[in-house]
Motif scaffolding. Structure first.
Motif, PDB file in Angstrom:
ATOM      1  N   GLU A 158      -9.157  -3.739   4.379  1.00 48.27           N
ATOM      2  CA  GLU A 158     -10.241  -2.784   3.441  1.00 48.27           C
ATOM      3  C   GLU A 158     -11.261  -4.363   3.671  1.00 48.27           C
ATOM      4  O   GLU A 158     -11.228  -4.844   3.089  1.00 48.27           O
ATOM      5  CB  GLU A 158      -9.025  -3.688   2.411  1.00 48.27           C
ATOM      6  N   ASN A 211       1.903   2.154  -3.589  1.00 48.75           N
ATOM      7  CA  ASN A 211       0.304   2.206  -4.450  1.00 48.75           C
ATOM      8  C   ASN A 211      -0.489   1.256  -4.467  1.00 48.75           C
ATOM      9  O   ASN A 211      -1.570   1.384  -4.822  1.00 48.75           O
ATOM     10  CB  ASN A 211       0.360   3.401  -5.022  1.00 48.75           C
ATOM     11  N   ARG A 242       0.572  -1.433  -0.149  1.00 43.89           N
ATOM     12  CA  ARG A 242       0.023  -0.077  -0.143  1.00 43.89           C
ATOM     13  C   ARG A 242       0.943   1.838   0.259  1.00 43.89           C
ATOM     14  O   ARG A 242       0.587   1.944  -0.389  1.00 43.89           O
ATOM     15  CB  ARG A 242      -1.071   0.222   1.251  1.00 43.89           C
ATOM     16  N   ASP A 283      -6.275  -3.276  -7.716  1.00 46.13           N
ATOM     17  CA  ASP A 283      -5.626  -3.112  -8.718  1.00 46.13           C
ATOM     18  C   ASP A 283      -5.037  -4.168  -8.729  1.00 46.13           C
ATOM     19  O   ASP A 283      -4.891  -5.201  -7.590  1.00 46.13           O
ATOM     20  CB  ASP A 283      -4.498  -2.222  -7.730  1.00 46.13           C
ATOM     21  N   LYS A 323      -4.280  -0.152  -4.008  1.00 43.58           N
ATOM     22  CA  LYS A 323      -5.290  -0.250  -3.327  1.00 43.58           C
ATOM     23  C   LYS A 323      -6.112  -1.251  -4.221  1.00 43.58           C
ATOM     24  O   LYS A 323      -6.293  -1.890  -4.830  1.00 43.58           O
ATOM     25  CB  LYS A 323      -6.605   1.012  -4.178  1.00 43.58           C
ATOM     26  N   LYS A 324      -7.682  -0.950  -3.428  1.00 46.46           N
ATOM     27  CA  LYS A 324      -8.589  -1.925  -3.812  1.00 46.46           C
ATOM     28  C   LYS A 324      -8.680  -2.455  -5.105  1.00 46.46           C
ATOM     29  O   LYS A 324      -8.938  -1.077  -6.159  1.00 46.46           O
ATOM     30  CB  LYS A 324      -9.730  -1.729  -2.615  1.00 46.46           C
ATOM     31  N   LEU A 329      -5.943  -5.907   1.316  1.00 39.87           N
ATOM     32  CA  LEU A 329      -6.147  -4.651   0.660  1.00 39.87           C
ATOM     33  C   LEU A 329      -7.156  -4.797   0.307  1.00 39.87           C
ATOM     34  O   LEU A 329      -7.058  -3.854  -1.493  1.00 39.87           O
ATOM     35  CB  LEU A 329      -4.916  -4.148   0.218  1.00 39.87           C
TER      36      LEU A 329
END
Ligand code: 6R9
Length: 650
Positions: free
Chosen positions: A247, A125, A121, A130, A127-128, A152
């Motif tokens: 997440e 970078n 993360r 990806d 994120k949800k 994530l």
């Protein structure tokens, strides 16, 4: 009539399904209230952050949705939630090819997953939603990276380490992966082998989507380092916090993609969901492997295949079990390696493929007798039909005629087991996957959806949606519908078509007879004929090619290619061409797709419309009499010509 083997009741203490009456009761419960029963299990088994408000939504069939409204985190389901009751229990026991041993408790695994998720993360970078491609050896960091993605809400796509740069590139591009996680390499048969150079080569063209490569150190060999792109996992992860907020994702949020071969075209990215997938992974772990708190469970698959996903990582961990991860090969340093490990770790459930059983049988008939295998309770097989000789040796020599053999039939697309014995309940007929698991409605049908009579071969279909089913093919929903929901219908609705043939006997036992499409099952791994043919066609001197499966003593099926050369200058030329073709296959797909044998023929049997008659080619290579009507062929004489060529070669 085949022999029946009854479970040894004394081997089981309080199994979840104790006998066939309980099995029948469960099947009936699902029959009476399909959604209600699934809903009950989902509520009971999953630690929801937000409860679901609908069990099954069929409005957009076959794009089924399960447990809508629910929110969960799969890494929490597999690791975080177990801290309450098993923080010091071994989650993963790793044994390296070189004898390295490492145990991660649930607490340690939790910290490793968190630090890795933080690294993904913060540094990359992620994120949800990806996509992260994992090209990994069999080391704990493979499982840790999968779970870090789940933490994530990122979607992982594991690519088997035996695939070539070309195959890896295709998958990276199709998934539009932002990050690739790999290792320098690993060890096999006592020697280092490399993975990172394959990633370097894959990224040479067309992979603009990839922003970073995260490299785990395993064998310490020198590797090329691309500044600004490549990052050292071991150094960076040290600095990350061991706390990481999970997440939350919706039930239907994709957990992973896994590419698998179909009968046509390129491999397809099978997309799995979060809630439905993890529910069935956990339930089958409990039902089929009778997982108990003190058990040590070992599945020998590679995480690059679905068996590794569901039955090394997700299923065992969701069930709070201890799962063994093995980097090596079963025959190194000798054919007793597995049995030595069973003794040392006191393995209770051992799960492998018929191809490995045949190999271990052949190379070390008496090896099991040298070890104390009395901890074993359940022996599993998966990937292809198991032949009676291999079954018997597994049962007697490995299981000491005490263990239940669970012949588990399922697919990448089904997420988890579909047809399998229940170890304490099902009387087993060798070579028979037996009965559908409760909740799974499996039926053998003709192409038009009518039921196949008992004792005859038909198509294996799953006629009701189930929670862990494939959701779609990544980037290609049309292909999803076309590949799996064709003409086979029940009550007007297209049913899930497995592509496998099956037969039911008068007692209701189901035997899987193998693929009915152009997929070859090599050592339990699916290879599409179209993919292999596309690689062969890259050779300059190949005019036409057809690839079929040929029975193979160890692999189950080997790959056999019929090749028409543009310009044939004799035997020396053919031998050279064979080598060149296999070199191309290795670089286009990987060593698993190498042809075992080839025949150079003047032409292929084609219909007048130009369609290659593969069925004839399959029969020819098996030496079977040709029963098909050859009069519709463009040139019927070609069948006899090929027959003569094959005879000469033998
Ligand atoms: C899990 C897995 C799926 C294909 C499947 C079938 C064959 C798997 C089997 C079996 C007979 C069994 N298959 N298990 N055939 N008996 N117990 O292997 O997934 O790699 O997608 O392969 O494997 O032909 O369609 P996958």
């Amino acid at each position: 009539m085949s022999e029946i083997y009854y479970p040894k009741k004394e081997m089981f203490t309080d199994p979840l399904i104790k006998n066939m009456c309980e099995y029948n009761d469960l099947v009936e419960e699902f029959e009476k209230d399909y959604e209600g029963t699934w809903g009950k299990y989902a509520q009971e088994k999953i630690d929801w952050f937000k409860p679901f408000d609908r069990v099954l939504n069929e409005d957009d069939a076959p794009f089924y949705k399960w447990f809508e409204g629910g929110e969960l985190n799969v890494a929490y389901q597999c690791v975080g939630r177990h801290l309450k009751t098993k923080k010091n229990k071994a989650a993963i026991i790793f044994e390296g090819d070189n004898g390295d041993q490492r145990t991660l408790t649930y607490r340690e695994l939790y910290y490793e997953v968190n630090r890795t998720a933080n690294l993904f993360r913060n540094k990359f970078n992620i994120k949800k939603g990806d996509r992260v491609v994992l090209y990994m050896p069999m080391i704990p960091e493979a499982a840790i990276s999968m779970l870090a993605c789940a933490k994530l809400g990122a979607i992982h796509s594991v690519v088997f380490g035996g695939f070539s740069a070309e195959a890896l590139r295709d998958r990276i591009i199709d998934a539009e992966a932002k990050l690739v996680v790999t290792a320098d390499g690993a060890f096999r048969k006592g020697k280092p082998y490399m993975l990172k150079p394959v990633v370097d080569e894959a990224l040479e063209e067309g992979c603009d989507c990839v922003e970073a490569v995260c490299v785990v150190e395993r064998n310490g060999e020198d590797i090329h380092w691309e500044a600004g792109r490549d990052y050292a996992y071991n150094e960076l992860v040290e600095n990350e916090s061991v706390q990481c907020e999970p997440e939350m994702v919706d039930s239907e949020h994709p957990l992973f993609l896994l590419y698998t071969s179909g009968s046509t075209g390129k491999p397809k990215g099978v997309q799995h969901s979060s809630a439905g997938y993890i529910l069935w992974a956990q339930m089958t772990m409990e039902w089929v492997f009778d997982i108990k708190d003190n058990d040590t469970y070992w599945c020998t698959a590679d995480v690059g295949w679905i068996t590794g996903h569901t039955y090394i990582v997700y299923g065992p961990l969701a069930a709070g079990a201890t799962t063994v991860m093995f980097e090596g090969v079963p025959t190194f340093p000798d054919a007793g390696r597995c049995w030595k490990m069973v003794e040392e770790y006191q393995i209770n459930q051992f799960y492998t493929a018929p191809t490995a059983i045949r190999l271990l049988h052949k190379m070390g008939v008496d090896e099991p007798a040298k070890y104390d295998l009395s901890s074993l309770r359940i022996l599993g097989t998966v990937g292809e039909p198991i032949d009676p000789a291999a079954w018997k040796w597994y049962y007697e020599a490995v299981g000491n005629s005490n263990c239940s053999i669970v012949d588990t039939y399922w697919q990448t697309e089904t997420g988890g087991h579909m047809i399998s014995p229940l170890p304490a309940a099902t009387p087993i007929k060798p070579g028979c996957a037996t009965f559908p698991l409760p909740g799974i409605v499996a039926e053998i049908m003709e192409e038009d959806g009518t039921p196949t009579p008992v004792g005859e071969k038909g198509f294996m279909c799953i006629t009701k949606p189930w929670p862990s089913m494939i959701r779609t093919i990544w980037n290609d929903p049309e292909r999803f519908v076309k590949s799996y929901f064709g003409d086979c219908k029940k009550d007007g609705k297209a049913v899930y078509f497995t592509g496998d043939g099956a037969m039911m006997d008068e007692d209701g036992y189901i035997t899987i007879t193998g693929r009915t499409d152009d997929v070859i099952n090599v050592s339990g791994h699916r290879m599409g004929t179209a993919e292999v043919e596309a690689a062969v066609k890259k050779h300059d001197n190949v005019a036409a090619v057809a690839v079929v499966g040929k029975p193979h003593e160890i692999k189950g099926e080997g790959i056999f290619a019929y090749i028409v050369l543009k310009d044939d200058e004799g035997v020396a030329d053919e031998l050279e061409t064979m080598k060149e073709i296999n070199t191309i296959i290795k670089s286009e797909i990987g060593a698993i797709a190498l042809c075992d044998d080839m025949a150079f023929v003047p032409d292929l049997p084609k219909t007048r419309s130009g369609k290659i008659m593969r069925r004839i080619l399959r029969s020819l290579v098996k030496g079977e009499a040709i029963t098909q009507d050859t009069s519709t062929l463009e040139d019927p004489s070609i069948v006899g010509i090929i027959e003569d060529i094959l005879k000469k070669e033998c």
